[in-house]
Scaffold this motif. Sequence first.
Motif, PDB file in Angstrom:
ATOM      1  N   ALA A 153      27.898  27.982  38.280  1.00 45.60           N
ATOM      2  CA  ALA A 153      28.820  28.442  37.238  1.00 45.60           C
ATOM      3  C   ALA A 153      29.212  29.902  37.374  1.00 45.60           C
ATOM      4  N   GLY A 154      28.610  30.621  38.295  1.00 45.95           N
ATOM      5  CA  GLY A 154      28.942  32.033  38.443  1.00 45.95           C
ATOM      6  C   GLY A 154      27.927  32.924  37.762  1.00 45.95           C
ATOM      7  N   GLY A 155      28.272  34.215  37.638  1.00 47.81           N
ATOM      8  CA  GLY A 155      27.322  35.149  37.051  1.00 47.81           C
ATOM      9  C   GLY A 155      26.008  35.142  37.816  1.00 47.81           C
ATOM     10  N   THR A 156      24.915  35.194  37.087  1.00 44.25           N
ATOM     11  CA  THR A 156      23.599  35.178  37.712  1.00 44.25           C
ATOM     12  C   THR A 156      23.155  33.779  38.099  1.00 44.25           C
ATOM     13  N   ALA A 157      23.962  32.753  37.790  1.00 42.84           N
ATOM     14  CA  ALA A 157      23.598  31.391  38.169  1.00 42.84           C
ATOM     15  C   ALA A 157      23.554  31.219  39.684  1.00 42.84           C
ATOM     16  N   SER A 158      24.282  32.060  40.418  1.00 36.24           N
ATOM     17  CA  SER A 158      24.235  31.954  41.881  1.00 36.24           C
ATOM     18  C   SER A 158      22.851  32.330  42.402  1.00 36.24           C
ATOM     19  N   LEU A 159      22.171  33.246  41.716  1.00 36.05           N
ATOM     20  CA  LEU A 159      20.792  33.579  42.080  1.00 36.05           C
ATOM     21  C   LEU A 159      19.916  32.345  41.954  1.00 36.05           C
ATOM     22  N   ASP A 160      20.069  31.609  40.851  1.00 34.93           N
ATOM     23  CA  ASP A 160      19.263  30.403  40.637  1.00 34.93           C
ATOM     24  C   ASP A 160      19.551  29.350  41.700  1.00 34.93           C
ATOM     25  N   MET A 161      20.829  29.192  42.066  1.00 34.26           N
ATOM     26  CA  MET A 161      21.163  28.196  43.083  1.00 34.26           C
ATOM     27  C   MET A 161      20.593  28.586  44.438  1.00 34.26           C
ATOM     28  N   MET A 162      20.631  29.869  44.771  1.00 28.06           N
ATOM     29  CA  MET A 162      20.065  30.322  46.035  1.00 28.06           C
ATOM     30  C   MET A 162      18.538  30.184  46.036  1.00 28.06           C
ATOM     31  N   LEU A 163      17.909  30.424  44.889  1.00 29.10           N
ATOM     32  CA  LEU A 163      16.464  30.217  44.793  1.00 29.10           C
ATOM     33  C   LEU A 163      16.113  28.752  45.014  1.00 29.10           C
ATOM     34  N   ASN A 164      16.968  27.860  44.513  1.00 31.32           N
ATOM     35  CA  ASN A 164      16.757  26.431  44.741  1.00 31.32           C
ATOM     36  C   ASN A 164      16.825  26.119  46.233  1.00 31.32           C
ATOM     37  N   LEU A 165      17.800  26.717  46.922  1.00 27.73           N
ATOM     38  CA  LEU A 165      17.942  26.511  48.365  1.00 27.73           C
ATOM     39  C   LEU A 165      16.734  27.055  49.113  1.00 27.73           C
ATOM     40  N   ILE A 166      16.303  28.252  48.751  1.00 23.81           N
ATOM     41  CA  ILE A 166      15.136  28.865  49.390  1.00 23.81           C
ATOM     42  C   ILE A 166      13.895  28.017  49.149  1.00 23.81           C
ATOM     43  N   GLY A 167      13.766  27.472  47.946  1.00 26.78           N
ATOM     44  CA  GLY A 167      12.635  26.597  47.651  1.00 26.78           C
ATOM     45  C   GLY A 167      12.633  25.353  48.516  1.00 26.78           C
TER      46      GLY A 167
END
Length: 348
Positions: A179-193
């Motif tokens: 969704a943008g904003g800081t949500a991209s951090l969460d999506m990248m953390l999901n990828l890293i996980g």
Amino acid sequence: MGTAQQVVELSKTPGRKRTIVFFLIPHFTMLPFAAAIETLRIANRMLGYTAYTWRLSSTDGEKVYSSSGIGIEVNSSLSDERRYLGGENRPNMVLISAGIYVEEFHNKSVNAWLRESYNRGVAVGSLCTGAHVLAQAGLLNGKRCAIHWENLPGFAEAFPQAEVYADLYEVDSNLYTCAGGTASLDMMLNLIGQDFGENLVNRVCEQALTDRVRSPSDRQRLPLRARLGVQNAKVLEIIEVMESHLAEPLSLLDIADDAGLSRRQIERLFRQEMGRSPARYYLEIRLDRARHLLVQSSMPVVEVAVACGFVSASHFSKCYRELYNRSPQQERAERKLTMSNVRTGVVM
């Protein structure tokens, strides 16, 4: 700062590597773009080797300006990226970074490249409003996706075959949207996980000074209680019902029956908590949605009226003018003028 010991423990055995292409759309939003790249940079630092590499790309290979007016130099053009798909420079992931005015972006060559990338097994995704571009390419038909709440109404009307949600991010069949904003951090953390496990995710969170990994279904917006400053549970319940029935508004009697209250009780509660009648409040949130559709989409005014529960364009225009002191047509004309000024560099 992380300790040297922590870095060494995570980097004893170098694991998988990913190359990510960030494709920049004019007026992209800096926050989700920077948050995504910084999350990957921190992961590399914690691992002790370069697990994630990235390059920036644009349609013509030229600098792209963000919505804040900051110009970003890129590493490749669309033609370069199409050529790279068949060689050693083929990426593992492509992320469309977009922002305001994304609905103005139409490029059949970009659509074809995205489809080809996806069909070749490359993960394809988006930051902020980039889901609009993926939907144009036909990649989101029947797929779950996320987009910024402000753009969701217009997106849902323009692409009814996509299953769009007001979630922070969605992952569906190698398609990543946030969704943008800081949500991209969460999506990248999901990828890293997915790539390296929870231990590395926790290390990255410590470095980024975030105390938790949000789930995909966490709210984009503040809860109604915080957003409206209302504490009465019944009023909040009724407002949620109203917000979920904008295209086909419910009668006040239906709302009263659903809430287990009388019409008079609802009238009194709304006067006390919201300072206006429930009918007036319901009308205002429908008009607010209409304003978003006028500004964020190219839908004809009559279709906007229908999407917001108005039986006629004339009634819609009358109500809109009373609330905003301008007609829907004037709202749309001001948006076009803003777009023209942006293209010619009059405003940022």
